[in-house]
Design a protein around this motif. Structure first.
Motif, PDB file in Angstrom:
ATOM      1  N   ASP A 297       0.591 -57.980  67.625  1.00 21.85           N
ATOM      2  CA  ASP A 297       1.200 -58.650  66.487  1.00 21.85           C
ATOM      3  C   ASP A 297       0.247 -58.738  65.303  1.00 21.85           C
ATOM      4  N   ARG A 298      -1.064 -58.523  65.554  1.00 24.08           N
ATOM      5  CA  ARG A 298      -2.011 -58.604  64.454  1.00 24.08           C
ATOM      6  C   ARG A 298      -1.743 -57.536  63.415  1.00 24.08           C
ATOM      7  N   PHE A 299      -1.182 -56.407  63.821  1.00 26.34           N
ATOM      8  CA  PHE A 299      -0.933 -55.328  62.876  1.00 26.34           C
ATOM      9  C   PHE A 299       0.468 -55.393  62.321  1.00 26.34           C
ATOM     10  N   GLY A 300       1.177 -56.483  62.566  1.00 27.54           N
ATOM     11  CA  GLY A 300       2.524 -56.595  62.070  1.00 27.54           C
ATOM     12  C   GLY A 300       3.560 -56.031  63.014  1.00 27.54           C
ATOM     13  N   ALA A 301       3.143 -55.536  64.177  1.00 29.23           N
ATOM     14  CA  ALA A 301       4.081 -54.872  65.077  1.00 29.23           C
ATOM     15  C   ALA A 301       4.504 -55.790  66.207  1.00 29.23           C
ATOM     16  N   GLY A 302       4.648 -57.066  65.923  1.00 26.00           N
ATOM     17  CA  GLY A 302       4.943 -57.968  67.007  1.00 26.00           C
ATOM     18  C   GLY A 302       6.408 -58.256  67.211  1.00 26.00           C
ATOM     19  N   VAL A 303       7.202 -58.057  66.173  1.00 26.51           N
ATOM     20  CA  VAL A 303       8.616 -58.386  66.270  1.00 26.51           C
ATOM     21  C   VAL A 303       9.308 -57.230  66.958  1.00 26.51           C
TER      22      VAL A 303
ATOM     23  N   TRP B 132       8.156 -52.402  63.011  1.00 27.15           N
ATOM     24  CA  TRP B 132       8.811 -53.118  64.104  1.00 27.15           C
ATOM     25  C   TRP B 132       9.117 -52.133  65.205  1.00 27.15           C
TER      26      TRP B 132
ATOM     27  N   ASP C 237      -3.717 -58.195  70.956  1.00 27.42           N
ATOM     28  CA  ASP C 237      -2.486 -58.654  70.347  1.00 27.42           C
ATOM     29  C   ASP C 237      -1.960 -57.581  69.424  1.00 27.42           C
TER      30      ASP C 237
ATOM     31  N   LEU D 208      -2.544 -47.458  65.069  1.00 20.83           N
ATOM     32  CA  LEU D 208      -3.332 -47.318  63.840  1.00 20.83           C
ATOM     33  C   LEU D 208      -3.189 -45.923  63.257  1.00 20.83           C
TER      34      LEU D 208
ATOM     35  N   SER E 127       2.555 -52.381  57.118  1.00 21.14           N
ATOM     36  CA  SER E 127       2.207 -53.740  57.519  1.00 21.14           C
ATOM     37  C   SER E 127       3.314 -54.378  58.317  1.00 21.14           C
ATOM     38  N   SER E 128       4.426 -53.721  58.442  1.00 24.05           N
ATOM     39  CA  SER E 128       5.543 -54.364  59.113  1.00 24.05           C
ATOM     40  C   SER E 128       6.287 -53.324  59.926  1.00 24.05           C
TER      41      SER E 128
END
Lengths: 197, 182, 360
Positions: free
Chosen positions: B67-73, B43, B65, B160, B40-41
């Motif tokens: 970032d929806r999967f937690g990969a936005g940072v 990076w 987006d 995914l 879920s996180s």
């Protein structure tokens, strides 16, 4: 010509940058509150056409594709079920990435068609999806309209498409945009209905 | 061929040691919680080298987006990231730096090779004299996403698949992961 | 007032819970607010047994992941200092909350509890001391990494923080001249006065220039965007380059806790702290004559809620500024701090002095 010569040095008020900073903050705050309002309205249940975000939530929602998009390859068949391909090697010759590997076989049943395929492999790891093979084929045997965009695998060998796979693919019309009789796009086909995965 | 997005899937996912004992208890293992936290996180450290970087930016932008999967940072330093997305053609000059940065990432780390050039050299595999023919010659790659460039849907599908892989792997048991590539 | 040890510990636990929860939620707020501002949806996929909670579980997943990452120490780094520098940073960020008042008096049994963890009568000076010590966490982390570029980032950070401490102090002097005290609880109580019988005498009305200056300098002191040149983030290398796992997690958390601290100090000095307009110790006293009587617990609760709402407004404001403005160049930051903000603060003091003399 230097831009400073054209506009002159900054005035004292411009050097403060207060007006551009406040204009920027105003713009983002406007977006924030507008989208927040739309999200809250949709959460409460008042559905309207205005979405709070422009995101298309893949994989539940799909963006409609257009007919000329080059997706995964497929081989076509004639009416009697045999592949159209006559192993002329045009696609293999024209491919810029040299990713098509064809072995030909002799076709004995029909004297007017001399060759048929023994094996046809496309290494998708090398393919650059240019569409030259589709343009070069004289028999309309290969097409790139399956609508399959998800080309990922855990190994390089798993990305080699063989003849059996490509012959059995069908064009998937459900992911493509819908057009009406005049050729205009249907306006509400922009965000597609959720697909079950 | 019922589900076109799962065209290339390998083994099916199996959750580790999850059971339902009785009506009011669900037992899960710490492995599952750690795997859930990791997937879920994720990076990413985006290694945008060439044209695939533009599609990666498009994936991280508003329409699709990431970032929806937690990969936005997207952190700039390799010491703070989990996933290295090698996007673009890898030249021999850059290969040295990729290997160095991969070694600097802390475990557990994953590599996603994006685009035909990073997967196998792409159209330059025959005559490209300064192109590394596939980034898996220097770093172990977990998921290959092909395309030139891959559409954002394909890249999200690749992420995914990395999440599926994290879900399957076990941290506490320390199974040796077989990273066979070519 | 003899408050027992139990009450002090309870206040301490309460403040720590408040601050740490805000810090953790701020990681979620940053992603969600930036997403809503940019017309997209932020993190919304993490779910436990199907419950999604709008993406709050992503913050929890981030924390668990950072705990289980390999904690990497460079080979020739100074190991004790390398390990302890993030802890110093977090310590001095948290300790500043000891003097922030979040309510007036609360009567519990037969003790009167002052809703402030440490009732120092030099509250403002204590805050400056803590802000000065916060430089150590940054510089020690950068030095112990034994990385040239991280060291340069740490030097940038230390120069910026030390320069802006001067402006931080000087911009407050106008307030202190008006309030006549440096005890934060007394400052907040002073702001309960009504000007002309109906306007609450909040600091922003007395010192609008001081408020703008303090907010700008506060954002610069805590190295938030647009002043985050030391932190880097993809253009120049920052000071926590070599930190992975929980060391980086602590620096990350320090950033958000300091954001909350600047919001809390701004609210305390300029926006009335826990003051609700027209709320006295026994209920509402409206200027047109109406009165609503409230119990002591109710009054304390209203004061705490008002403090929290004001802090949340400033957090939203700092997040909006963070996602709107581009980063300053480093020499622009230094020039701004020394050549513009400091003289304007001194002029502010002069003006305040004149006006106080005139009104006497």
């Amino acid at each position: 010509m230097n831009v400073h010569d054209k506009y002159g040095p900054l005035t004292l008020w411009e050097k403060f940058y207060l007006a551009p900073i406040l204009a920027g903050l105003w713009l983002t705050s406007k977006h924030f509150f507008r989208n927040l309002g739309r999200h809250i309205l949709r959460a409460v249940g008042i559905k309207s056409r205005a979405m709070g975000a422009v995101t298309i939530q893949y994989p539940e929602f799909l963006r409609p594709l257009f007919p000329r998009l080059r997706t995964m390859h497929r081989l076509t068949r004639r009416e009697d079920g045999t592949p159209r391909c006559v192993a002329c090697m045009m696609c293999e010759t024209v491919c810029p990435a040299k990713c098509i590997y064809i072995l030909a076989d002799e076709k004995l049943e029909n004297p007017q068609i001399e060759k048929m395929l023994h094996s046809f492999d496309i290494d998708l790891g090398l393919c650059i999806f240019c569409g030259y093979c589709v343009e070069a084929c004289p028999e309309d045997a290969i097409r790139m309209d399956t609508g399959i965009l998800e080309l990922s695998n855990v190994s390089r060998n798993g990305m080699v498409l063989d003849m059996e796979t490509m012959l059995n693919l069908k064009p998937d019309g459900s992911r493509y945009a819908q057009y009406d009789k005049n050729g205009d796009i249907i306006s509400n086909a922009y965000i597609q209905q959720p697909k079950k995965s | 061929m019922s589900d076109p997005t799962r065209h290339f899937v390998g083994k099916e996912t199996k959750f580790l040691e999850e059971g339902v004992y009785g009506e009011n208890f669900i037992v899960t293992s710490v492995d599952r919680i750690l795997s859930w936290a990791r997937l879920s996180s994720i990076w990413p450290m985006t290694f945008g080298l060439a044209c695939c970087a533009i599609e990666m930016m498009a994936t991280a932008a508003s329409r699709y987006d990431l970032d929806r999967f937690g990969a936005g940072v997207m952190r700039p330093s390799p010491r703070q990231t989990d996933l290295m997305i090698v996007a673009g053609t890898v030249t021999l000059k850059m290969a040295d730096r990729i290997k160095r940065l991969y070694d600097q990432m802390p475990e557990p780390k994953y590599v996603l090779s994006m685009g035909s050039c990073a997967t196998s050299g792409g159209p330059y595999w025959q005559h490209g004299y300064h192109v590394l023919k596939g980034v898996d010659l220097i770093v172990p790659v977990d998921v290959y996403v092909t395309g030139c460039p891959p559409r954002p849907e394909a890249l999200i599908d690749g992420v995914l698949k990395i999440q599926d892989k994290i879900r399957k792997e076990s941290v506490i048991k320390r199974k040796l992961q077989e990273r066979s590539n070519v | 007032m003899a408050e027992g040890v139990g009450i002090i510990l309870a206040k301490l636990a309460f403040v720590l819970l408040f601050v740490l929860n805000f810090g953790a939620v701020l990681t979620w707020v940053e992603r969600k607010q930036s997403a809503v501002m940019q017309d997209r949806i932020g993190a919304n996929r993490a779910s436990i047994f199907g419950v999604r909670l709008l993406g709050l579980l992503h913050a929890l997943a981030d924390a668990i992941k950072m705990f289980t990452k390999e904690s990497f120490t460079p080979d020739n780094a100074d190991k004790p200092i390398f390990r302890i520098a993030p802890a110093i940073s977090v310590f001095f960020a948290l300790v500043g909350f000891a003097v922030i008042p979040f309510g007036d008096k609360l009567v519990v049994g037969d003790t009167v509890v002052n809703l402030q963890v440490a009732p120092l009568n030099v509250g403002v000076l204590y805050l400056f001391a803590v802000a000065g010590m916060a430089v150590y966490g940054v510089v020690l982390g950068a030095w112990a990494s034994r990385n040239n570029y991280a060291l340069l980032g740490g030097l940038r950070a230390s120069a910026q923080m030390i320069s802006y401490e001067v402006a931080l102090g000087v911009s407050i002097f106008g307030c202190i001249m008006i309030y006549q005290t440096v005890d934060l609880q007394e400052i907040v109580r002073w702001q309960g006065h009504l000007l002309g019988g109906w306007l609450p005498a909040w600091g922003v009305l007395m010192q609008p220039l001081g408020f703008i200056l303090f907010l700008t300098v506060g954002i610069a002191e805590t190295k938030r965007i647009p002043f985050d040149a030391p932190e880097g983030e993809s253009e120049i290398i920052g000071y926590f380059l070599e930190y992975s796992g929980m060391g980086f997690g602590m620096y990350f958390l320090t950033d958000f806790i300091e954001t909350v601290m600047i919001s809390a100090i701004t609210v305390t000095l300029f926006f009335g702290g826990w003051q609700v307009p027209y709320l006295m110790a026994d209920g509402f006293h409206f200027p047109w004559g109406g009165m609503v009587a409230l119990s002591n617990w109710m009054v304390a609760l209203l004061q705490f809620v008002s403090f929290t709402l004001k802090v949340m407004f400033f957090l939203w404001l700092q997040m909006t500024i963070r996602w709107t403005l581009p980063r300053f160049r480093y020499d622009q930051i230094m020039r701004l701090g020394w050549k513009y903000l400091l003289p304007i603060s001194l002029v502010n003091i002069l003006l305040t002095g004149f006006i106080i003399l005139l009104l006497k």
